[in-house]
Design a protein around this motif. Sequence first.
Motif, PDB file in Angstrom:
ATOM      1  N   MET A   1      39.978  35.404  39.417  1.00 62.53           N
ATOM      2  CA  MET A   1      40.647  34.338  40.121  1.00 62.53           C
ATOM      3  C   MET A   1      39.678  33.157  40.202  1.00 62.53           C
ATOM      4  N   ASP A   2      40.114  32.023  39.746  1.00 62.75           N
ATOM      5  CA  ASP A   2      39.312  30.811  39.796  1.00 62.75           C
ATOM      6  C   ASP A   2      39.506  30.152  41.171  1.00 62.75           C
ATOM      7  N   ILE A   3      38.468  30.169  41.988  1.00 58.71           N
ATOM      8  CA  ILE A   3      38.565  29.701  43.371  1.00 58.71           C
ATOM      9  C   ILE A   3      38.990  28.241  43.449  1.00 58.71           C
ATOM     10  N   TYR A   4      38.417  27.379  42.615  1.00 55.65           N
ATOM     11  CA  TYR A   4      38.787  25.964  42.699  1.00 55.65           C
ATOM     12  C   TYR A   4      40.258  25.748  42.352  1.00 55.65           C
ATOM     13  N   PHE A  41      45.284  17.548  55.419  1.00 54.37           N
ATOM     14  CA  PHE A  41      45.089  18.986  55.259  1.00 54.37           C
ATOM     15  C   PHE A  41      43.957  19.184  54.263  1.00 54.37           C
ATOM     16  N   TYR A  42      43.066  20.117  54.548  1.00 56.60           N
ATOM     17  CA  TYR A  42      42.033  20.434  53.565  1.00 56.60           C
ATOM     18  C   TYR A  42      41.704  21.915  53.580  1.00 56.60           C
ATOM     19  N   VAL A  43      41.228  22.378  52.441  1.00 59.01           N
ATOM     20  CA  VAL A  43      40.825  23.767  52.291  1.00 59.01           C
ATOM     21  C   VAL A  43      39.328  23.816  52.556  1.00 59.01           C
ATOM     22  N   GLY A  44      38.943  24.526  53.600  1.00 63.52           N
ATOM     23  CA  GLY A  44      37.542  24.574  54.005  1.00 63.52           C
ATOM     24  C   GLY A  44      36.826  25.789  53.445  1.00 63.52           C
ATOM     25  N   ASP A  45      36.216  26.543  54.346  1.00 62.64           N
ATOM     26  CA  ASP A  45      35.415  27.674  53.889  1.00 62.64           C
ATOM     27  C   ASP A  45      36.292  28.880  53.555  1.00 62.64           C
ATOM     28  N   TYR A  46      35.668  29.891  52.968  1.00 54.87           N
ATOM     29  CA  TYR A  46      36.401  31.088  52.594  1.00 54.87           C
ATOM     30  C   TYR A  46      35.465  32.285  52.535  1.00 54.87           C
ATOM     31  N   THR A  47      36.076  33.460  52.623  1.00 53.84           N
ATOM     32  CA  THR A  47      35.350  34.715  52.443  1.00 53.84           C
ATOM     33  C   THR A  47      36.056  35.506  51.347  1.00 53.84           C
ATOM     34  N   ILE A  48      35.281  36.284  50.606  1.00 52.69           N
ATOM     35  CA  ILE A  48      35.847  37.087  49.520  1.00 52.69           C
ATOM     36  C   ILE A  48      35.530  38.557  49.761  1.00 52.69           C
ATOM     37  N   ASN A  49      36.554  39.378  49.679  1.00 50.60           N
ATOM     38  CA  ASN A  49      36.396  40.830  49.632  1.00 50.60           C
ATOM     39  C   ASN A  49      36.575  41.224  48.177  1.00 50.60           C
ATOM     40  N   PHE A  50      35.468  41.543  47.513  1.00 49.53           N
ATOM     41  CA  PHE A  50      35.507  41.903  46.104  1.00 49.53           C
ATOM     42  C   PHE A  50      36.028  43.322  45.919  1.00 49.53           C
ATOM     43  N   ASP A  51      36.543  43.587  44.744  1.00 50.38           N
ATOM     44  CA  ASP A  51      36.857  44.939  44.280  1.00 50.38           C
ATOM     45  C   ASP A  51      37.799  45.702  45.205  1.00 50.38           C
ATOM     46  N   ARG A  52      38.886  45.062  45.587  1.00 54.59           N
ATOM     47  CA  ARG A  52      39.895  45.755  46.403  1.00 54.59           C
ATOM     48  C   ARG A  52      40.615  46.804  45.562  1.00 54.59           C
ATOM     49  N   VAL A  53      40.554  46.635  44.246  1.00 55.61           N
ATOM     50  CA  VAL A  53      41.030  47.622  43.286  1.00 55.61           C
ATOM     51  C   VAL A  53      39.879  47.831  42.298  1.00 55.61           C
ATOM     52  N   ARG A  55      37.287  48.407  39.171  1.00 56.24           N
ATOM     53  CA  ARG A  55      37.008  47.711  37.917  1.00 56.24           C
ATOM     54  C   ARG A  55      37.443  46.253  37.955  1.00 56.24           C
ATOM     55  N   ARG A  56      37.131  45.596  39.078  1.00 50.87           N
ATOM     56  CA  ARG A  56      37.397  44.163  39.248  1.00 50.87           C
ATOM     57  C   ARG A  56      38.886  43.848  39.169  1.00 50.87           C
ATOM     58  N   GLY A  57      39.729  44.821  39.506  1.00 46.94           N
ATOM     59  CA  GLY A  57      41.171  44.642  39.390  1.00 46.94           C
ATOM     60  C   GLY A  57      41.774  43.667  40.380  1.00 46.94           C
ATOM     61  N   LEU A  58      41.148  43.503  41.561  1.00 44.42           N
ATOM     62  CA  LEU A  58      41.752  42.635  42.570  1.00 44.42           C
ATOM     63  C   LEU A  58      40.692  42.203  43.583  1.00 44.42           C
ATOM     64  N   ASP A  59      40.653  40.918  43.836  1.00 43.51           N
ATOM     65  CA  ASP A  59      39.838  40.364  44.923  1.00 43.51           C
ATOM     66  C   ASP A  59      40.781  39.797  45.978  1.00 43.51           C
ATOM     67  N   GLU A  60      40.305  39.779  47.207  1.00 47.50           N
ATOM     68  CA  GLU A  60      41.067  39.238  48.331  1.00 47.50           C
ATOM     69  C   GLU A  60      40.232  38.128  48.953  1.00 47.50           C
ATOM     70  N   ILE A 144      45.372  36.876  47.081  1.00 46.14           N
ATOM     71  CA  ILE A 144      44.905  37.993  46.260  1.00 46.14           C
ATOM     72  C   ILE A 144      45.083  37.629  44.786  1.00 46.14           C
ATOM     73  N   GLY A 145      44.161  38.134  43.975  1.00 45.72           N
ATOM     74  CA  GLY A 145      44.262  37.860  42.548  1.00 45.72           C
ATOM     75  C   GLY A 145      43.292  38.681  41.731  1.00 45.72           C
ATOM     76  N   ASP A 146      43.402  38.545  40.455  1.00 44.07           N
ATOM     77  CA  ASP A 146      42.590  39.263  39.485  1.00 44.07           C
ATOM     78  C   ASP A 146      41.110  38.989  39.707  1.00 44.07           C
ATOM     79  N   GLY A 147      40.332  40.025  39.935  1.00 50.87           N
ATOM     80  CA  GLY A 147      38.908  39.858  40.160  1.00 50.87           C
ATOM     81  C   GLY A 147      38.096  39.689  38.896  1.00 50.87           C
ATOM     82  N   SER A 148      38.691  39.926  37.754  1.00 46.47           N
ATOM     83  CA  SER A 148      37.929  39.859  36.509  1.00 46.47           C
ATOM     84  C   SER A 148      37.960  38.486  35.859  1.00 46.47           C
ATOM     85  N   SER A 149      38.662  37.540  36.473  1.00 46.66           N
ATOM     86  CA  SER A 149      38.709  36.199  35.861  1.00 46.66           C
ATOM     87  C   SER A 149      38.169  35.145  36.783  1.00 46.66           C
TER      88      SER A 149
END
Length: 149
Positions: A1-4, A41-53, A55-60, A144-149
């Motif tokens: 998932m591309d954060i920007y 409206f603006y998008v500020g800070d964020y936190t990432i929970n890696f590897d919810r699935v 083999r990098r299947g899903l990040d939150e 949520i999205g693909d953690g491998s991209s």
Amino acid sequence: MDIYSVRTGLADAARAVTMPSGIAKLTATPYAPDSVNAPHFYVGDYTINFDRVMRRGLDEVEFTCAVVVSRSDDLSGQKVLDGLLSGAGAGSLKAALEAARGAPGEFALGGAADDLHVMRMQSYRFYEIAGIQYLGAELVVKVIGDGSS
């Protein structure tokens, strides 16, 4: 998932909000700005929970977004902000953001994520940006999205 790309998609979705008559159109940026033209409206800070699935299947990712309005007087700014924070309707940020989820089976935010959900509103208070005080609040958006991209 591309954060920007996700940040940009959230800002684009927020611009779909319909403001009350006589109030300027909502401006939005995918980042915390140095200065604003309220309402904003603006998008500020964020936190990432890696590897919810495996083999990098899903990040939150939980994004803390903010919306600020003018403090022109005690009541009018609060009425505008309350409308933006409503759970439904043409002026609701929650409704505008969640409309960017796409139709069933489609990716959210124009393909930038698998899905999103506006989880909560918090921190209804005064915010200072570039030396100017605004009335504002934060919205926490889970994506949520693909953690491998």
